[in-house]
Design an enzyme around this catalytic site. Sequence first.
Site, mmCIF file in Angstrom:
data_model
loop_
_atom_site.group_PDB
_atom_site.id
_atom_site.type_symbol
_atom_site.label_atom_id
_atom_site.label_comp_id
_atom_site.label_asym_id
_atom_site.label_seq_id
_atom_site.Cartn_x
_atom_site.Cartn_y
_atom_site.Cartn_z
ATOM 1 N N GLN A 294 0.829 -1.204 0.000
ATOM 2 C CA GLN A 294 0.000 0.000 0.000
ATOM 3 C C GLN A 294 0.868 1.261 0.000
ATOM 4 O O GLN A 294 1.827 1.358 0.764
ATOM 5 C CB GLN A 294 -0.921 0.012 1.224
ATOM 6 C CG GLN A 294 -1.996 -1.062 1.206
ATOM 7 C CD GLN A 294 -3.156 -0.732 0.273
ATOM 8 O OE1 GLN A 294 -3.119 0.235 -0.485
ATOM 9 N NE2 GLN A 294 -4.193 -1.558 0.308
ATOM 10 N N GLU A 344 -2.985 -16.649 -3.066
ATOM 11 C CA GLU A 344 -2.645 -15.599 -4.032
ATOM 12 C C GLU A 344 -2.219 -16.273 -5.330
ATOM 13 O O GLU A 344 -1.513 -17.285 -5.302
ATOM 14 C CB GLU A 344 -1.512 -14.734 -3.466
ATOM 15 C CG GLU A 344 -0.870 -13.774 -4.423
ATOM 16 C CD GLU A 344 -1.837 -12.702 -4.886
ATOM 17 O OE1 GLU A 344 -2.016 -12.597 -6.120
ATOM 18 O OE2 GLU A 344 -2.412 -12.000 -4.034
ATOM 19 N N ASP A 392 -9.776 -8.868 -0.200
ATOM 20 C CA ASP A 392 -9.248 -7.553 -0.598
ATOM 21 C C ASP A 392 -8.993 -7.601 -2.101
ATOM 22 O O ASP A 392 -7.843 -7.645 -2.553
ATOM 23 C CB ASP A 392 -7.966 -7.254 0.181
ATOM 24 C CG ASP A 392 -7.400 -5.875 -0.130
ATOM 25 O OD1 ASP A 392 -8.108 -5.070 -0.784
ATOM 26 O OD2 ASP A 392 -6.249 -5.602 0.252
ATOM 27 N N CYS A 419 -11.564 -1.308 -2.875
ATOM 28 C CA CYS A 419 -11.034 -0.074 -3.464
ATOM 29 C C CYS A 419 -11.986 0.466 -4.530
ATOM 30 O O CYS A 419 -11.629 1.374 -5.276
ATOM 31 C CB CYS A 419 -9.643 -0.304 -4.052
ATOM 32 S SG CYS A 419 -9.577 -1.583 -5.327
#
Length: 462
Positions: A294, A344, A392, A419
């Site tokens: 981030q 992931e 996320d 987001c």
Amino acid sequence: MVSPRKGKRIRMLKKNDIIQVAISDLSHEGAGVAKHDGFVFFVDNALPEEVIDMRVLKVNKNSGFGKVEAYHYLSPARNADVNLTYLRTGIADLGHLTYEDQLTFKKKQVQDSLYKIAGISDVTVESTIGMTEPLAYRNKAQVPVRRVNGQLETGFFRKHSHDLIPISDYYIQDKEIDRLINFTRDLLRRFDIKPYDETEQTGLLRNIVVRRGHYSGEMMVVLVTTRPKVFRVDQVIEKIVEAFPAVVSIIQNINDENTNAIFGKDFKTLYGKDTITDSMLGNNYAISAQSFYQVNTVMAEKLYQTAIAFSDLSKDDIVIDAYSGIGTIGLSFAKTVKAVYGVEVIEAAVRDAQQNAALNGITNAYFVADTAEHAMATWAKDGIKPSVILVDPPRKGLTESFIQASVAMGPQKITYVSCNPATMARDIKRYQELGYKLAKVQPVDLFPQTHHVECVVLLIKE
């Protein structure tokens, strides 16, 4: 064309017409919204309550785009001090709005998305968590290099174009990053390094990428070039390190493709380490040139703290961290739970997450390279029963197959970090259809001076 209003005939607008309009709202991208004779126009650098002369730039069937020619009335919410360059490039597309009003705008974006897309109006959207110092916060810069007026320049592209606007003060970037970019630019001019020409596909240097650890202060420079050999590279390295002792990594990336992508496939460490190190919520992280980390460390900590608080975890809980990246969220959860299982699809990120777990002595976090759907099915067969699934996702949100797979795991809670309010609302609607109820909504301002907003929501199984 005849208007439904008493048969009044309306002149069709065309490009370069100038009309007076009142701005009634802001779009989700921060453009002023003006309505005129059945058309909706979007205008940069225009705020609600303002009255302007607008030049028509483009007209579609029912909408169009315009630009401000003159202001007749300015909004009291206008920040008059912002440099218009930041608006033209999109670096700070809300910089003309006072910060307090930016936070209100972002809350409204979340409220509107939940109501219009998910039909939800009975859940309180909390006030946006803002930043005490909402400037110079970015810990990463990706700056294009081009020739402008006969010399190598760094800056940003004008919105919707590849025309470079030279910039020295990037407004929202860490000031030490700005200094390093400007120093490197001047140094490369002295060594007569040829900037990339996108049209002719010539030149050497395409981009300069700089990362800086918010807490550690360690810095990385990545020079993105079109070919492996860099003229006088040893001298360039020597000068950079001499002027900036905090630079612990200088990397070359080769990108010889005709593409808008920043990086090519090949990386070569020219000086120092392959990574820099920084910390977040007490954990240390090794951050490579490619790592997703981030860009606003201070607000990312508040984002993750909110996700942890919403999840209300105990030492008996098991958490699945979908979209786990290099492990920043999952490892933040690991201290308070029995186990974290992260998944992931990017193998390099999984290796980074595993290394970051080892770096922090965390032994109850497990990361795999896989699709989340397949990994969750495997974990279910192994008898793993999560209390919380943490998601996320990227801006496109979740797939239907992911939503189905996560519901099949039967978690009591789903903590969603978003987001993109629009795709978040779409996904919440689907979860509600499958037996989960929206309980909490908290916007967080990770990107001050821009229209982007992050949000944490909690869904509870009914």
